[in-house]
Write an enzyme that holds these catalytic residues in place. Structure first.
Site, PDB file in Angstrom:
ATOM      1  N   TYR A 163       9.116  -5.039  -6.889  1.00 24.92           N
ATOM      2  CA  TYR A 163       7.805  -4.972  -6.249  1.00 24.92           C
ATOM      3  C   TYR A 163       7.986  -4.625  -4.784  1.00 24.92           C
ATOM      4  O   TYR A 163       8.844  -5.189  -4.108  1.00 24.92           O
ATOM      5  CB  TYR A 163       7.072  -6.329  -6.356  1.00 24.92           C
ATOM      6  CG  TYR A 163       5.766  -6.310  -5.603  1.00 24.92           C
ATOM      7  CD1 TYR A 163       4.584  -5.919  -6.228  1.00 24.92           C
ATOM      8  CD2 TYR A 163       5.714  -6.639  -4.249  1.00 24.92           C
ATOM      9  CE1 TYR A 163       3.391  -5.853  -5.525  1.00 24.92           C
ATOM     10  CE2 TYR A 163       4.530  -6.571  -3.533  1.00 24.92           C
ATOM     11  CZ  TYR A 163       3.369  -6.174  -4.184  1.00 24.92           C
ATOM     12  OH  TYR A 163       2.196  -6.097  -3.476  1.00 24.92           O
ATOM     13  N   GLU A 169       1.327   0.026  -1.840  1.00 21.82           N
ATOM     14  CA  GLU A 169       1.952  -0.836  -2.859  1.00 21.82           C
ATOM     15  C   GLU A 169       2.644   0.026  -3.907  1.00 21.82           C
ATOM     16  O   GLU A 169       2.045   0.973  -4.431  1.00 21.82           O
ATOM     17  CB  GLU A 169       0.896  -1.719  -3.522  1.00 21.82           C
ATOM     18  CG  GLU A 169       1.501  -2.775  -4.438  1.00 21.82           C
ATOM     19  CD  GLU A 169       0.442  -3.600  -5.167  1.00 21.82           C
ATOM     20  OE1 GLU A 169      -0.358  -3.004  -5.925  1.00 21.82           O
ATOM     21  OE2 GLU A 169       0.406  -4.823  -4.962  1.00 21.82           O
TER      22      GLU A 169
END
Ligand code: GDP
Ligand code: MN
Length: 391
Positions: free
Chosen positions: A109, A197
């Site tokens: 992530y 992101e």
């Protein structure tokens, strides 16, 4: 402003982030054709909507023939994809992205956000990618690494390497990861982003880092100087009433009840909605007319609130400091003349030029209920809705 995954990937790629080979399609036929252009024997077809959680909502599929791509994208086009982020109305799929499928060894992530406390860009990373960050921070808070970046130095190579080592990456991948992190930082900073992101950022079975997904949001207040970003706007992904208001300098938020609210300032909006709830009602929306609103602006605000078919009464609550109650009152009068108002209107004015404002409303002889306090105004609005529902 949000943009699509394929647009975010294109931008990040320009800054040096590796992405899978992919192409955009506007029809099932084109999607199938795209896979032949890309080559290979496995592809991922991804619905392009402004939302995450598309995978679990059925918006992403690994396909191994062009017939499968045509069928799957045929189901997506024109459909409203409902994810856990879109709300029940969902978001319309008008574009799909076709990519070569990659063999995943590990999912990481990576997120960059604005940290208001330190007034800096914060990089958030985890070796446990794939799940949403909110979920991750609840279930594995220790697995999340955070680093704030000093704007005077930018994201330094050694910091990026430190973060990569912190993720437990192989030494052969650390340089690649550091390059991706710093590229994302530069894209964020140079383009006035508010969020970047990559979830998941993968390590392929060949050991390469690739952005398998990408999301970017931008600061609306900087779009005037970011034409190339402003052009990426896709109105089909926005609430039409909210974008209509935003384009006119008004901020509008759509809610579920039946009382339309016209207010100045977000704090007063919160207080007004609380009061409506306390009186047993529910707001349909709130529209913040801001400071120094002219009568024309008030008229535009009325038109916007009235476009929402849920509205059964309108509550105008203005606490005028920079605003002028007489201009607001004139705006209300103009709204009755020019917009078709078929619902009860309750007005509470307070502050600058309030006597003049009240006089204008009284002399207009319009069917406007006035109130001196917020509580009285909310009570009248809730009562007006019950009366019209009974009738
Ligand atoms: P999101 O659900 O909206 O966040 O969409 P993602 O782009 O993250 O895709 C959802 C999931 O699909 C990913 O987490 C992967 O597990 C899977 N996926 C996407 N692309 C590929 C690929 O190229 N290969 C494989 N094996 N899985 C993929
Ligand atoms: Mn994702």
């Amino acid at each position: 402003m949000d943009i699509h995954e394929y647009q975010a990937k294109e931008i990040l790629h320009r800054f040096g982030v590796p992405i899978p080979r992919g192409a955009l399609a506007y029809s099932p036929e084109q999607a199938a054709y795209r896979s032949r252009e890309i080559g290979g024997d496995k592809w991922v077809v991804k619905a392009q909507v402004h939302s995450g959680g598309r995978g679990e909502a059925g918006g992403v599929k690994v396909c191994d023939s062009d017939t499968e791509i045509r069928d799957f994208s045929g189901q997506l086009f024109g459909r409203k994809l409902v994810t856990r982020q879109t709300g029940e109305r969902g978001k319309l799929v008008g574009r799909v992205y076709v990519e070569e499928a990659l063999a995943i060894a590990q999912e990481l992530y990576l997120g960059l956000v604005l940290d208001r406390a330190s007034e800096r860009i914060m990089v958030v990373a985890s070796a446990q990618g794939g799940m949403e960050i909110e979920e991750l921070s609840e279930e594995h808070p220790d697995a999340i690494l955070r680093m704030t970046i000093d704007p005077a130095t930018g994201f330094l190579e050694y910091q990026a390497r430190e973060l990569a080592f912190g993720l437990g990456l192989d030494s052969s991948q650390v340089a690649q990861a550091a390059k991706v992190f710093r590229a994302c930082y530069r894209a964020f900073r140079d383009l006035d982003a508010t969020m970047v992101e990559i979830n998941p950022l993968i390590v392929t079975q060949q050991g390469d880092l690739v952005a398998l997904d990408a999301k970017m949001s931008f600061d609306d207040n900087a779009l005037f100087r970011r034409n190339e970003i402003a052009e990426l706007r896709d109105m089909s992904q926005e609430d039409p009433l909210e974008s209509h208001a935003a384009d006119r300098g008004l901020s509008y938020v759509s809610l579920d009840g039946n009382i339309g609210c016209m207010i100045n300032g977000a704090g007063l909006a919160m207080a007004t909605m609380d009061m409506i709830k306390l009186m047993g009602g529910a707001p349909a929306n709130f529209l913040d007319i801001g400071g120094g609103a002219s009568p024309e602006r008030v008229l535009t605000a009325f038109r916007t609130v009235l476009t929402d078919p849920k509205v059964e009464a309108i509550l105008v609550n203005i606490f005028a400091g920079i605003n002028r109650c007489d201009w607001i009152a004139e705006g209300v009068v103009q709204a009755f003349e020019k917009a078709e108002i078929k619902v009860p209107v309750i007005v509470r004015l307070s502050g600058t030029n309030v006597e003049e404002g009240r006089r204008i409303l009284e002399e207009s002889q319009l069917p406007v209920a006035t109130a001196d306090t917020l509580a009285e105004a909310a009570e009248k609005a809730v009562a007006a809705v019950s009366r019209s529902q009974a009738a």
